[in-house]
Motif scaffolding. Sequence first.
Motif, mmCIF file in Angstrom:
data_model
loop_
_atom_site.group_PDB
_atom_site.id
_atom_site.type_symbol
_atom_site.label_atom_id
_atom_site.label_comp_id
_atom_site.label_asym_id
_atom_site.label_seq_id
_atom_site.Cartn_x
_atom_site.Cartn_y
_atom_site.Cartn_z
ATOM 1 N N ARG A 24 45.545 52.672 40.141
ATOM 2 C CA ARG A 24 45.263 51.262 40.432
ATOM 3 C C ARG A 24 43.992 50.811 39.714
ATOM 4 O O ARG A 24 43.961 49.742 39.098
ATOM 5 C CB ARG A 24 45.131 51.044 41.951
ATOM 6 C CG ARG A 24 46.460 50.904 42.671
ATOM 7 C CD ARG A 24 46.259 50.859 44.191
ATOM 8 N NE ARG A 24 45.172 49.985 44.595
ATOM 9 C CZ ARG A 24 45.281 48.673 44.837
ATOM 10 N NH1 ARG A 24 46.453 48.076 44.710
ATOM 11 N NH2 ARG A 24 44.222 47.964 45.215
ATOM 12 N N ILE A 25 42.944 51.623 39.774
ATOM 13 C CA ILE A 25 41.689 51.266 39.115
ATOM 14 C C ILE A 25 41.896 51.165 37.596
ATOM 15 O O ILE A 25 41.415 50.229 36.953
ATOM 16 C CB ILE A 25 40.584 52.288 39.457
ATOM 17 C CG1 ILE A 25 40.170 52.130 40.929
ATOM 18 C CG2 ILE A 25 39.378 52.109 38.542
ATOM 19 C CD1 ILE A 25 39.254 53.231 41.443
ATOM 20 N N LYS A 26 42.657 52.089 37.042
ATOM 21 C CA LYS A 26 42.875 52.113 35.583
ATOM 22 C C LYS A 26 43.776 50.975 35.108
ATOM 23 O O LYS A 26 43.417 50.208 34.213
ATOM 24 C CB LYS A 26 43.487 53.459 35.179
ATOM 25 C CG LYS A 26 43.808 53.556 33.700
ATOM 26 C CD LYS A 26 44.395 54.894 33.334
ATOM 27 C CE LYS A 26 44.715 54.935 31.846
ATOM 28 N NZ LYS A 26 45.166 56.246 31.408
ATOM 29 N N GLU A 42 39.319 51.397 47.207
ATOM 30 C CA GLU A 42 40.652 51.985 47.127
ATOM 31 C C GLU A 42 40.951 52.876 48.332
ATOM 32 O O GLU A 42 42.058 52.853 48.876
ATOM 33 C CB GLU A 42 40.805 52.775 45.822
ATOM 34 C CG GLU A 42 40.869 51.906 44.594
ATOM 35 C CD GLU A 42 42.051 50.948 44.613
ATOM 36 O OE1 GLU A 42 43.167 51.363 44.952
ATOM 37 O OE2 GLU A 42 41.847 49.763 44.313
ATOM 38 N N ARG A 43 39.979 53.681 48.734
ATOM 39 C CA ARG A 43 40.175 54.560 49.895
ATOM 40 C C ARG A 43 40.559 53.752 51.131
ATOM 41 O O ARG A 43 41.501 54.069 51.849
ATOM 42 C CB ARG A 43 38.915 55.387 50.164
ATOM 43 C CG ARG A 43 38.938 56.761 49.522
ATOM 44 C CD ARG A 43 37.845 57.649 50.080
ATOM 45 N NE ARG A 43 36.507 57.134 49.794
ATOM 46 C CZ ARG A 43 35.863 57.345 48.656
ATOM 47 N NH1 ARG A 43 36.417 58.041 47.704
ATOM 48 N NH2 ARG A 43 34.651 56.846 48.479
ATOM 49 N N GLU A 44 39.805 52.670 51.366
ATOM 50 C CA GLU A 44 40.052 51.836 52.549
ATOM 51 C C GLU A 44 41.395 51.123 52.449
ATOM 52 O O GLU A 44 42.183 51.114 53.400
ATOM 53 C CB GLU A 44 38.914 50.809 52.675
ATOM 54 C CG GLU A 44 39.007 49.935 53.893
ATOM 55 C CD GLU A 44 37.837 48.964 53.982
ATOM 56 O OE1 GLU A 44 38.064 47.847 54.454
ATOM 57 O OE2 GLU A 44 36.714 49.320 53.575
ATOM 58 N N TYR A 45 41.671 50.523 51.296
ATOM 59 C CA TYR A 45 42.906 49.770 51.086
ATOM 60 C C TYR A 45 44.133 50.673 51.229
ATOM 61 O O TYR A 45 45.105 50.337 51.904
ATOM 62 C CB TYR A 45 42.870 49.122 49.698
ATOM 63 C CG TYR A 45 44.122 48.379 49.316
ATOM 64 C CD1 TYR A 45 44.309 47.058 49.699
ATOM 65 C CD2 TYR A 45 45.111 49.000 48.566
ATOM 66 C CE1 TYR A 45 45.459 46.369 49.349
ATOM 67 C CE2 TYR A 45 46.266 48.321 48.206
ATOM 68 C CZ TYR A 45 46.442 47.009 48.606
ATOM 69 O OH TYR A 45 47.576 46.332 48.254
ATOM 70 N N LEU A 46 44.089 51.831 50.587
ATOM 71 C CA LEU A 46 45.250 52.718 50.583
ATOM 72 C C LEU A 46 45.432 53.448 51.912
ATOM 73 O O LEU A 46 46.557 53.767 52.296
ATOM 74 C CB LEU A 46 45.158 53.710 49.422
ATOM 75 C CG LEU A 46 45.298 53.055 48.039
ATOM 76 C CD1 LEU A 46 45.019 54.069 46.940
ATOM 77 C CD2 LEU A 46 46.671 52.423 47.862
ATOM 78 N N ALA A 47 44.342 53.710 52.629
ATOM 79 C CA ALA A 47 44.469 54.326 53.959
ATOM 80 C C ALA A 47 45.241 53.397 54.889
ATOM 81 O O ALA A 47 46.107 53.838 55.655
ATOM 82 C CB ALA A 47 43.100 54.639 54.536
#
Length: 196
Positions: A24-26, A42-47
């Motif tokens: 996603r970042i790339k 990303e950690r928060e969003y994907l969790a």
Amino acid sequence: MSLSVEALTGTGLKSVLPDMARLRIKVFREWPYLYDGSEDYEREYLAKFAEAKGAVCVVARDGAQVVGVSTASPMAETDEEFIAPFKAAGYDISKVFYCGESVLVGDYRGQGIGHKFFDEREAHARRLGGFEISTFCRVVRPDDHPMKPSQYRPLDTFWRKRGYAPVDDLIAQYAWKDIGVEGESEKPLQFWARNL
């Protein structure tokens, strides 16, 4: 290349979260998203996504390497920013299946993986049952945006071949940080939909 595509749920889905964050970042750094992503976000969003009831992640691999991911879940399980336009338009949210994002490393585009991403997500919606509409949204950027590549080709033709069409007045507003800009800003996201 030894390409494979599989749909993951539950524990299997959670096992690819680090790969999802990396991709996603790339990929979303590219036009038209211009997303200046962070691992913390990303950690928060994907969790949150991983805990959604009915969530699925379709994973493309070249051998053991994850080169693409595509997400989906019942609309009722996603962010309020995406739900709100459907509620305002009078849709029954319980009958809407939301195809989230698809990210695929550039070298693997044009090989049919995008079709497999949609096939697997729509098949998952049918297995869950009760959904009448499949939808996704895309960011709307001005045609004269200074960061728009001259060779950019939108995916509209591909989406139309899949049976999707833009739905007038179904537009979400979602905030993220653009490359080279301080702070987040909201962007309009146009929904496309098809009957399941």
